[in-house]
Scaffold this motif. Structure first.
Motif, PDB file in Angstrom:
ATOM      1  N   HIS A 217      10.690  47.324  34.927  1.00 45.37           N
ATOM      2  CA  HIS A 217      10.618  48.703  34.442  1.00 45.37           C
ATOM      3  C   HIS A 217      11.713  48.973  33.419  1.00 45.37           C
ATOM      4  CE1 HIS A 217      10.049  53.122  34.672  1.00 45.37           C
ATOM      5  NE2 HIS A 217      11.349  53.112  34.408  1.00 45.37           N
ATOM      6  N   LEU A 218      12.934  48.586  33.738  1.00 49.85           N
ATOM      7  CA  LEU A 218      14.053  48.820  32.822  1.00 49.85           C
ATOM      8  C   LEU A 218      13.832  48.100  31.498  1.00 49.85           C
ATOM      9  CD1 LEU A 218      16.935  48.468  35.421  1.00 49.85           C
ATOM     10  CD2 LEU A 218      16.306  50.568  34.216  1.00 49.85           C
TER      11      LEU A 218
ATOM     12  N   PHE B  78       4.366  40.321  24.883  1.00 45.82           N
ATOM     13  CA  PHE B  78       4.314  38.901  25.245  1.00 45.82           C
ATOM     14  C   PHE B  78       5.377  38.628  26.295  1.00 45.82           C
ATOM     15  CE2 PHE B  78       5.926  34.459  24.293  1.00 45.82           C
ATOM     16  CZ  PHE B  78       4.966  33.832  25.080  1.00 45.82           C
ATOM     17  N   VAL B  79       4.946  38.069  27.429  1.00 43.78           N
ATOM     18  CA  VAL B  79       5.852  37.703  28.513  1.00 43.78           C
ATOM     19  C   VAL B  79       5.900  36.184  28.601  1.00 43.78           C
ATOM     20  CG1 VAL B  79       6.359  37.890  30.972  1.00 43.78           C
ATOM     21  CG2 VAL B  79       5.253  39.800  29.782  1.00 43.78           C
ATOM     22  N   ALA B  80       7.027  35.602  28.248  1.00 41.79           N
ATOM     23  CA  ALA B  80       7.219  34.164  28.404  1.00 41.79           C
ATOM     24  C   ALA B  80       7.697  33.908  29.829  1.00 41.79           C
ATOM     25  CB  ALA B  80       8.250  33.643  27.397  1.00 41.79           C
ATOM     26  N   GLY B  81       6.922  33.141  30.585  1.00 46.60           N
ATOM     27  CA  GLY B  81       7.218  32.949  31.998  1.00 46.60           C
ATOM     28  C   GLY B  81       6.517  34.006  32.829  1.00 46.60           C
ATOM     29  N   GLY B  82       5.233  34.222  32.552  1.00 51.08           N
ATOM     30  CA  GLY B  82       4.509  35.308  33.182  1.00 51.08           C
ATOM     31  C   GLY B  82       4.171  35.104  34.643  1.00 51.08           C
ATOM     32  N   ALA B  83       4.387  33.903  35.182  1.00 49.60           N
ATOM     33  CA  ALA B  83       4.043  33.658  36.583  1.00 49.60           C
ATOM     34  C   ALA B  83       5.224  33.863  37.525  1.00 49.60           C
ATOM     35  CB  ALA B  83       3.508  32.238  36.761  1.00 49.60           C
ATOM     36  N   GLY B  84       6.411  34.077  36.965  1.00 49.19           N
ATOM     37  CA  GLY B  84       7.594  34.267  37.803  1.00 49.19           C
ATOM     38  C   GLY B  84       7.617  35.642  38.441  1.00 49.19           C
ATOM     39  N   HIS B  85       8.652  35.900  39.228  1.00 49.98           N
ATOM     40  CA  HIS B  85       8.742  37.166  39.948  1.00 49.98           C
ATOM     41  C   HIS B  85       8.849  38.342  38.974  1.00 49.98           C
ATOM     42  CE1 HIS B  85       9.189  34.536  43.308  1.00 49.98           C
ATOM     43  NE2 HIS B  85      10.411  34.161  42.984  1.00 49.98           N
TER      44      HIS B  85
ATOM     45  N   SER C 160       5.647  38.458  36.582  1.00 46.44           N
ATOM     46  CA  SER C 160       4.464  39.077  37.194  1.00 46.44           C
ATOM     47  C   SER C 160       4.576  40.599  37.191  1.00 46.44           C
ATOM     48  CB  SER C 160       4.296  38.570  38.624  1.00 46.44           C
ATOM     49  OG  SER C 160       4.050  37.177  38.653  1.00 46.44           O
ATOM     50  N   ALA C 161       5.774  41.106  37.516  1.00 44.36           N
ATOM     51  CA  ALA C 161       5.965  42.558  37.521  1.00 44.36           C
ATOM     52  C   ALA C 161       5.838  43.130  36.111  1.00 44.36           C
ATOM     53  CB  ALA C 161       7.333  42.897  38.109  1.00 44.36           C
ATOM     54  N   LEU C 162       6.372  42.421  35.105  1.00 49.03           N
ATOM     55  CA  LEU C 162       6.214  42.851  33.716  1.00 49.03           C
ATOM     56  C   LEU C 162       4.735  42.946  33.344  1.00 49.03           C
ATOM     57  CD1 LEU C 162       8.972  40.593  32.118  1.00 49.03           C
ATOM     58  CD2 LEU C 162       8.940  43.089  31.963  1.00 49.03           C
ATOM     59  N   THR C 163       3.970  41.941  33.743  1.00 50.57           N
ATOM     60  CA  THR C 163       2.551  41.899  33.412  1.00 50.57           C
ATOM     61  C   THR C 163       1.796  43.047  34.063  1.00 50.57           C
ATOM     62  OG1 THR C 163       2.669  39.489  33.215  1.00 50.57           O
ATOM     63  CG2 THR C 163       0.487  40.462  33.457  1.00 50.57           C
ATOM     64  N   VAL C 164       2.052  43.286  35.350  1.00 51.84           N
ATOM     65  CA  VAL C 164       1.398  44.381  36.064  1.00 51.84           C
ATOM     66  C   VAL C 164       1.703  45.715  35.392  1.00 51.84           C
ATOM     67  CG1 VAL C 164       1.406  45.714  38.210  1.00 51.84           C
ATOM     68  CG2 VAL C 164       1.266  43.225  38.302  1.00 51.84           C
ATOM     69  N   MET C 165       2.986  45.962  35.132  1.00 50.07           N
ATOM     70  CA  MET C 165       3.379  47.263  34.593  1.00 50.07           C
ATOM     71  C   MET C 165       2.845  47.482  33.183  1.00 50.07           C
ATOM     72  SD  MET C 165       7.299  47.770  35.917  1.00 50.07           S
ATOM     73  CE  MET C 165       7.648  48.048  37.654  1.00 50.07           C
ATOM     74  N   ALA C 166       3.011  46.480  32.320  1.00 53.55           N
ATOM     75  CA  ALA C 166       2.580  46.638  30.935  1.00 53.55           C
ATOM     76  C   ALA C 166       1.065  46.822  30.848  1.00 53.55           C
ATOM     77  CB  ALA C 166       3.030  45.442  30.104  1.00 53.55           C
TER      78      ALA C 166
ATOM     79  N   ALA D 247      -1.019  48.566  27.564  1.00 58.63           N
ATOM     80  CA  ALA D 247      -0.634  47.588  26.557  1.00 58.63           C
ATOM     81  C   ALA D 247      -1.506  46.342  26.670  1.00 58.63           C
ATOM     82  CB  ALA D 247       0.839  47.214  26.712  1.00 58.63           C
ATOM     83  N   CYS D 248      -1.626  45.612  25.567  1.00 51.84           N
ATOM     84  CA  CYS D 248      -2.284  44.302  25.573  1.00 51.84           C
ATOM     85  C   CYS D 248      -1.233  43.269  25.936  1.00 51.84           C
ATOM     86  CB  CYS D 248      -2.882  44.010  24.208  1.00 51.84           C
ATOM     87  SG  CYS D 248      -3.612  42.366  24.074  1.00 51.84           S
ATOM     88  N   VAL D 249      -1.427  42.547  27.028  1.00 53.31           N
ATOM     89  CA  VAL D 249      -0.398  41.657  27.553  1.00 53.31           C
ATOM     90  C   VAL D 249      -0.799  40.194  27.358  1.00 53.31           C
ATOM     91  CG1 VAL D 249       1.023  41.065  29.545  1.00 53.31           C
ATOM     92  CG2 VAL D 249       0.176  43.402  29.277  1.00 53.31           C
ATOM     93  N   LEU D 250       0.048  39.459  26.662  1.00 54.11           N
ATOM     94  CA  LEU D 250      -0.088  38.021  26.501  1.00 54.11           C
ATOM     95  C   LEU D 250       1.011  37.364  27.326  1.00 54.11           C
ATOM     96  CD1 LEU D 250      -0.180  37.992  22.580  1.00 54.11           C
ATOM     97  CD2 LEU D 250      -2.063  38.535  24.141  1.00 54.11           C
TER      98      LEU D 250
END
Length: 326
Positions: free
Chosen positions: A133-134, A149-156, A159-165, A170-173
């Motif tokens: 969130h921050l 774009f989240v590099a390392g999208g499977a980490g803890h 994953s939270a970045l992907t869910v929130m975005a 937002a379009c999340v890669l």
């Protein structure tokens, strides 16, 4: 009470497990009977001295906790005794950690646990989700129409970045290992790429032809020479990992396109910022969309072993949660 603590900064062999006095509530604090404690990378940084902060010895380790209020300091009216709450900012800035049977916490850093939420689940996602969130909102100012774009999208945190975005519109890669792609899609990623692909940059350009607005590299690799070229005008890179990594780039690649390089650590967040993040985290917990990939529960006495496994990279994809009485 039983507690995991250190009497000096150092390696995992410095962690002791034994009896310490039950802490007393100061003004504006609550006393919690601990139900679950997460083990985070930042806990190892504080314990080892890599992250410098005020510490009083003996120092109870840890940061994130779920517990039940059993006592309150003067002038505290909420939460009430018997309420179940969570906190993710103990164990630094002079505050003792919660890896013990009881812990105190400042009332402004304590948040209600939604009814029906498993304490182990809540404590497992608290730190990664608040960090996400921050990163996205407090620092990067994410807007719904943007590309992330989240590099390392499977980490803890990834994953939270992907869910929130994704839930923000937002379009999340994301990039991840091949065997993690389905997990990333289930978290809301629109496009999942192999992080080891030699043509990853070209794939990202094809997926985001107008450029990436917010880039978060949870892996800590930070190849700025490549990633800056992928940013849109006024794109932002958030740096929150890779403590010892040196960052190099051409100044012109930043300022001629109004791009920003933003660094932050959740430890520096204000109580108000943490409360805002907690409100978001609590909503997502209530909705059931924030979930750890895998939890392994251990007794408090295994704190030293948990720190060792985390530092050795033996807990990939798993959140280690310590429980009193196990």
């Amino acid at each position: 009470m039983h507690a995991a603590y250190v009497e000096s900064l150092g390696g995992t062999d410095a962690i002791r497990y034994g009896l310490l006095p039950v802490p007393r509530c100061g003004p504006g604090e609550v006393l919690l009977r601990v139900e679950a404690v997460a083990v985070d990378n930042v806990d190892t940084f504080v314990r080892s001295g890599r992250f410098r902060t005020d510490i009083t010895f003996p120092f109870v380790i840890g940061r994130d906790v779920v517990g039940t209020v059993v006592d309150r300091g003067t002038e505290v009216t909420t939460p009430r005794i018997g309420d179940r709450v969570w906190c993710n900012s103990l164990g630094h800035a002079g505050r003792q950690g919660p890896t013990s049977e009881y812990t105190t916490a400042p009332v402004e850093r304590v948040y209600s646990l939604p009814a029906g939420v498993d304490p182990a689940v809540a404590v497992a996602v608290a730190h990664p989700a608040a960090t996400a969130h921050l990163a996205l909102y407090t620092h990067a100012g994410l807007r719904a129409v943007e590309t992330v774009f989240v590099a390392g999208g499977a980490g803890h945190v990834g994953s939270a970045l992907t869910v929130m975005a994704s839930r923000s519109g937002a379009c999340v890669l994301v990039s991840a290992r091949a065997d993690d792609h389905e997990w990333c899609r289930s978290s809301g990623a629109a496009t999942v790429l192999d992080y080891a692909a030699p043509d990853l940059a070209e794939q990202l350009r094809a997926a985001a032809p107008d450029g990436i607005d917010v880039l978060v590299d949870t892996s800590g690799r930070h190849d700025l020479a490549t990633t800056l070229e992928l940013l849109a005008t006024r794109g932002r890179i958030v740096v929150m990992s890779g403590m010892d990594r040196k960052l190099e780039c051409r100044a012109g690649d930043l300022y001629t396109h109004d791009r920003s390089l933003l660094g932050f650590a959740i430890t520096n967040a204000t109580a108000e910022e943490l409360a805002e993040a907690a409100q978001h985290v609590t909503t997502l917990l209530t909705d059931g969309v924030l979930r750890p990939r895998h939890i392994e529960e251990l007794p408090l006495s295994a704190a030293g072993e948990a720190h060792r496994r985390l530092e050795a990279g033996e807990a990939r994809g798993t959140r280690l949660v310590l429980r009193p009485g196990n």
